[in-house]
Design a protein around this motif. Structure first.
Motif, PDB file in Angstrom:
ATOM      1  N   ARG A 128       5.150  16.613   3.446  1.00 26.21           N
ATOM      2  CA  ARG A 128       6.519  16.082   3.449  1.00 26.21           C
ATOM      3  C   ARG A 128       6.518  14.801   4.268  1.00 26.21           C
ATOM      4  NH1 ARG A 128      10.198  21.495   3.885  1.00 26.21           N
ATOM      5  NH2 ARG A 128       9.333  22.421   2.003  1.00 26.21           N
ATOM      6  N   VAL A 129       7.112  13.770   3.691  1.00 24.97           N
ATOM      7  CA  VAL A 129       7.003  12.428   4.252  1.00 24.97           C
ATOM      8  C   VAL A 129       8.388  11.826   4.421  1.00 24.97           C
ATOM      9  CG1 VAL A 129       6.033  10.135   3.878  1.00 24.97           C
ATOM     10  CG2 VAL A 129       4.803  12.132   3.060  1.00 24.97           C
ATOM     11  N   THR A 130       8.582  11.117   5.538  1.00 28.31           N
ATOM     12  CA  THR A 130       9.778  10.310   5.731  1.00 28.31           C
ATOM     13  C   THR A 130       9.342   8.856   5.769  1.00 28.31           C
ATOM     14  OG1 THR A 130      10.899  12.048   6.972  1.00 28.31           O
ATOM     15  CG2 THR A 130      11.725   9.804   7.254  1.00 28.31           C
ATOM     16  N   ASP A 155       0.801  -1.225   0.000  1.00 25.93           N
ATOM     17  CA  ASP A 155       0.000   0.000   0.000  1.00 25.93           C
ATOM     18  C   ASP A 155       0.834   1.274   0.000  1.00 25.93           C
ATOM     19  OD1 ASP A 155      -2.311  -1.573   0.211  1.00 25.93           O
ATOM     20  OD2 ASP A 155      -2.169  -1.623   2.386  1.00 25.93           O
ATOM     21  N   VAL A 156       2.124   1.165   0.240  1.00 27.69           N
ATOM     22  CA  VAL A 156       2.927   2.355   0.516  1.00 27.69           C
ATOM     23  C   VAL A 156       3.103   3.268  -0.693  1.00 27.69           C
ATOM     24  CG1 VAL A 156       5.226   1.369   0.127  1.00 27.69           C
ATOM     25  CG2 VAL A 156       4.904   3.166   1.820  1.00 27.69           C
ATOM     26  N   HIS A 157       3.221   2.726  -1.886  1.00 33.47           N
ATOM     27  CA  HIS A 157       3.482   3.577  -3.053  1.00 33.47           C
ATOM     28  C   HIS A 157       2.302   4.504  -3.351  1.00 33.47           C
ATOM     29  CE1 HIS A 157       7.273   1.640  -3.774  1.00 33.47           C
ATOM     30  NE2 HIS A 157       6.688   0.458  -3.757  1.00 33.47           N
ATOM     31  N   ALA A 158       1.090   3.965  -3.326  1.00 32.49           N
ATOM     32  CA  ALA A 158      -0.093   4.804  -3.558  1.00 32.49           C
ATOM     33  C   ALA A 158      -0.230   5.861  -2.468  1.00 32.49           C
ATOM     34  CB  ALA A 158      -1.346   3.941  -3.628  1.00 32.49           C
ATOM     35  N   LEU A 159       0.056   5.479  -1.230  1.00 30.48           N
ATOM     36  CA  LEU A 159      -0.036   6.428  -0.120  1.00 30.48           C
ATOM     37  C   LEU A 159       0.984   7.554  -0.270  1.00 30.48           C
ATOM     38  CD1 LEU A 159      -1.120   7.384   2.597  1.00 30.48           C
ATOM     39  CD2 LEU A 159       0.469   5.782   3.698  1.00 30.48           C
ATOM     40  N   LEU A 160       2.223   7.214  -0.577  1.00 27.61           N
ATOM     41  CA  LEU A 160       3.252   8.243  -0.758  1.00 27.61           C
ATOM     42  C   LEU A 160       2.914   9.182  -1.911  1.00 27.61           C
ATOM     43  CD1 LEU A 160       6.540   6.219  -0.195  1.00 27.61           C
ATOM     44  CD2 LEU A 160       5.494   7.891   1.332  1.00 27.61           C
ATOM     45  N   ASP A 161       2.401   8.635  -3.009  1.00 27.99           N
ATOM     46  CA  ASP A 161       2.004   9.474  -4.141  1.00 27.99           C
ATOM     47  C   ASP A 161       0.912  10.450  -3.727  1.00 27.99           C
ATOM     48  OD1 ASP A 161       3.829   8.193  -5.759  1.00 27.99           O
ATOM     49  OD2 ASP A 161       2.341   6.905  -6.744  1.00 27.99           O
ATOM     50  N   ASP A 162      -0.065   9.963  -2.976  1.00 20.84           N
ATOM     51  CA  ASP A 162      -1.180  10.805  -2.542  1.00 20.84           C
ATOM     52  C   ASP A 162      -0.716  11.889  -1.570  1.00 20.84           C
ATOM     53  OD1 ASP A 162      -3.874  11.594  -2.498  1.00 20.84           O
ATOM     54  OD2 ASP A 162      -4.276  10.380  -0.724  1.00 20.84           O
ATOM     55  N   LEU A 163       0.099  11.511  -0.604  1.00 21.12           N
ATOM     56  CA  LEU A 163       0.571  12.486   0.386  1.00 21.12           C
ATOM     57  C   LEU A 163       1.438  13.565  -0.261  1.00 21.12           C
ATOM     58  CD1 LEU A 163       1.405  10.150   3.409  1.00 21.12           C
ATOM     59  CD2 LEU A 163      -0.446  11.837   3.284  1.00 21.12           C
ATOM     60  N   THR A 164       2.354  13.174  -1.130  1.00 20.34           N
ATOM     61  CA  THR A 164       3.223  14.167  -1.764  1.00 20.34           C
ATOM     62  C   THR A 164       2.447  15.038  -2.758  1.00 20.34           C
ATOM     63  OG1 THR A 164       3.987  12.512  -3.362  1.00 20.34           O
ATOM     64  CG2 THR A 164       5.366  12.895  -1.426  1.00 20.34           C
ATOM     65  N   ALA A 165       1.424  14.482  -3.417  1.00 17.78           N
ATOM     66  CA  ALA A 165       0.587  15.283  -4.311  1.00 17.78           C
ATOM     67  C   ALA A 165      -0.168  16.358  -3.535  1.00 17.78           C
ATOM     68  CB  ALA A 165      -0.398  14.388  -5.058  1.00 17.78           C
ATOM     69  N   GLU A 220      -6.716  15.382   7.402  1.00 14.03           N
ATOM     70  CA  GLU A 220      -6.448  15.208   5.973  1.00 14.03           C
ATOM     71  C   GLU A 220      -5.437  14.082   5.746  1.00 14.03           C
ATOM     72  OE1 GLU A 220      -4.895  17.887   2.195  1.00 14.03           O
ATOM     73  OE2 GLU A 220      -5.551  18.908   4.030  1.00 14.03           O
ATOM     74  N   VAL A 221      -4.413  14.020   6.582  1.00 14.00           N
ATOM     75  CA  VAL A 221      -3.418  12.942   6.470  1.00 14.00           C
ATOM     76  C   VAL A 221      -4.060  11.590   6.791  1.00 14.00           C
ATOM     77  CG1 VAL A 221      -1.280  12.011   7.443  1.00 14.00           C
ATOM     78  CG2 VAL A 221      -1.447  14.442   6.920  1.00 14.00           C
ATOM     79  N   ILE A 222      -4.837  11.534   7.849  1.00 20.63           N
ATOM     80  CA  ILE A 222      -5.494  10.272   8.227  1.00 20.63           C
ATOM     81  C   ILE A 222      -6.468   9.830   7.145  1.00 20.63           C
ATOM     82  CG2 ILE A 222      -7.094   9.231   9.886  1.00 20.63           C
ATOM     83  CD1 ILE A 222      -5.619  10.810  12.066  1.00 20.63           C
ATOM     84  N   SER A 223      -7.167  10.764   6.528  1.00 17.29           N
ATOM     85  CA  SER A 223      -8.082  10.433   5.434  1.00 17.29           C
ATOM     86  C   SER A 223      -7.324   9.832   4.256  1.00 17.29           C
ATOM     87  CB  SER A 223      -8.831  11.686   5.006  1.00 17.29           C
ATOM     88  OG  SER A 223      -9.653  11.415   3.908  1.00 17.29           O
ATOM     89  N   SER A 224      -6.164  10.383   3.937  1.00 20.82           N
ATOM     90  CA  SER A 224      -5.337   9.849   2.858  1.00 20.82           C
ATOM     91  C   SER A 224      -4.876   8.428   3.173  1.00 20.82           C
ATOM     92  CB  SER A 224      -4.141  10.759   2.623  1.00 20.82           C
ATOM     93  OG  SER A 224      -3.324  10.258   1.600  1.00 20.82           O
ATOM     94  N   ILE A 225      -4.491   8.198   4.425  1.00 20.10           N
ATOM     95  CA  ILE A 225      -4.066   6.857   4.841  1.00 20.10           C
ATOM     96  C   ILE A 225      -5.232   5.881   4.706  1.00 20.10           C
ATOM     97  CG2 ILE A 225      -3.293   5.462   6.795  1.00 20.10           C
ATOM     98  CD1 ILE A 225      -1.787   8.041   7.761  1.00 20.10           C
ATOM     99  N   LYS A 226      -6.406   6.299   5.160  1.00 13.55           N
ATOM    100  CA  LYS A 226      -7.590   5.449   5.100  1.00 13.55           C
ATOM    101  C   LYS A 226      -7.957   5.109   3.656  1.00 13.55           C
ATOM    102  CE  LYS A 226     -10.484   6.488   8.314  1.00 13.55           C
ATOM    103  NZ  LYS A 226     -11.553   7.119   9.119  1.00 13.55           N
ATOM    104  N   ASP A 227      -7.824   6.077   2.741  1.00 13.65           N
ATOM    105  CA  ASP A 227      -8.178   5.863   1.343  1.00 13.65           C
ATOM    106  C   ASP A 227      -7.205   4.943   0.613  1.00 13.65           C
ATOM    107  OD1 ASP A 227     -10.304   7.573   1.713  1.00 13.65           O
ATOM    108  OD2 ASP A 227      -9.328   9.299   0.760  1.00 13.65           O
ATOM    109  N   ASN A 228      -5.950   4.894   1.054  1.00 15.70           N
ATOM    110  CA  ASN A 228      -4.922   4.158   0.311  1.00 15.70           C
ATOM    111  C   ASN A 228      -4.469   2.853   0.950  1.00 15.70           C
ATOM    112  OD1 ASN A 228      -4.038   5.919  -2.081  1.00 15.70           O
ATOM    113  ND2 ASN A 228      -4.179   7.376  -0.388  1.00 15.70           N
ATOM    114  N   CYS A 229      -4.880   2.581   2.161  1.00 19.55           N
ATOM    115  CA  CYS A 229      -4.393   1.395   2.877  1.00 19.55           C
ATOM    116  C   CYS A 229      -5.563   0.509   3.281  1.00 19.55           C
ATOM    117  CB  CYS A 229      -3.589   1.816   4.104  1.00 19.55           C
ATOM    118  SG  CYS A 229      -2.182   2.852   3.700  1.00 19.55           S
ATOM    119  N   GLU A 230      -5.943  -0.380   2.390  1.00 18.87           N
ATOM    120  CA  GLU A 230      -7.078  -1.263   2.651  1.00 18.87           C
ATOM    121  C   GLU A 230      -6.608  -2.570   3.272  1.00 18.87           C
ATOM    122  OE1 GLU A 230      -9.390  -1.901  -0.844  1.00 18.87           O
ATOM    123  OE2 GLU A 230      -9.308   0.188  -1.431  1.00 18.87           O
TER     124      GLU A 230
END
Length: 109
Positions: free
Chosen positions: A26-28, A12-22, A55-65
């Motif tokens: 800033r993500v580590t 799930d990490v690639h979709a999440l990183l793409d969404d957060l950076t879009a 907003e960050v938690i919503s992005s995590i919820k949307d990308n990590c099923e």
């Protein structure tokens, strides 16, 4: 300011990183390993203002099923005798474990 710590499955990490950076976060990214299945996961660290945490938690919820996956049973603890035959078991993987902690001080040097 808050620090969002999210432990997510490697799938799930690639979709999440793409969404957060879009969304200009800033993500580590840290490579980590899970305890039960000894499988790979990723720990994401995001420092955000208090009003951006949802907003960050919503992005995590949307990308990590979370989903069901077949895995082999873990090897027995040392000391067991005899022959070990692994058998398939169904486990729930994915999803995310999220911690939100207060940041006392932030400095970008």
């Amino acid at each position: 300011m808050k620090l969002v710590i999210a432990i997510v499955h490697d799938d799930d990490v690639h979709a999440l990183l793409d969404d957060l950076t879009a969304n200009q976060f800033r993500v580590t990214k840290l490579a980590t390993t899970g305890g039960f299945l000894k499988s790979g996961n990723t720990t994401i660290l995001v420092g955000v203002d208090d009003d951006k945490v949802d907003e960050v938690i919503s992005s995590i919820k949307d990308n990590c099923e979370s989903r069901e996956q077949i895995a082999t049973s873990p090897a027995p603890v040392s000391g067991a005798t005899g022959v070990f035959i692994p058998y398939p078991i169904e486990v729930r993987v994915g999803g995310a474990t999220v911690f939100v902690v207060d940041v006392e001080k932030y400095a970008k040097l």
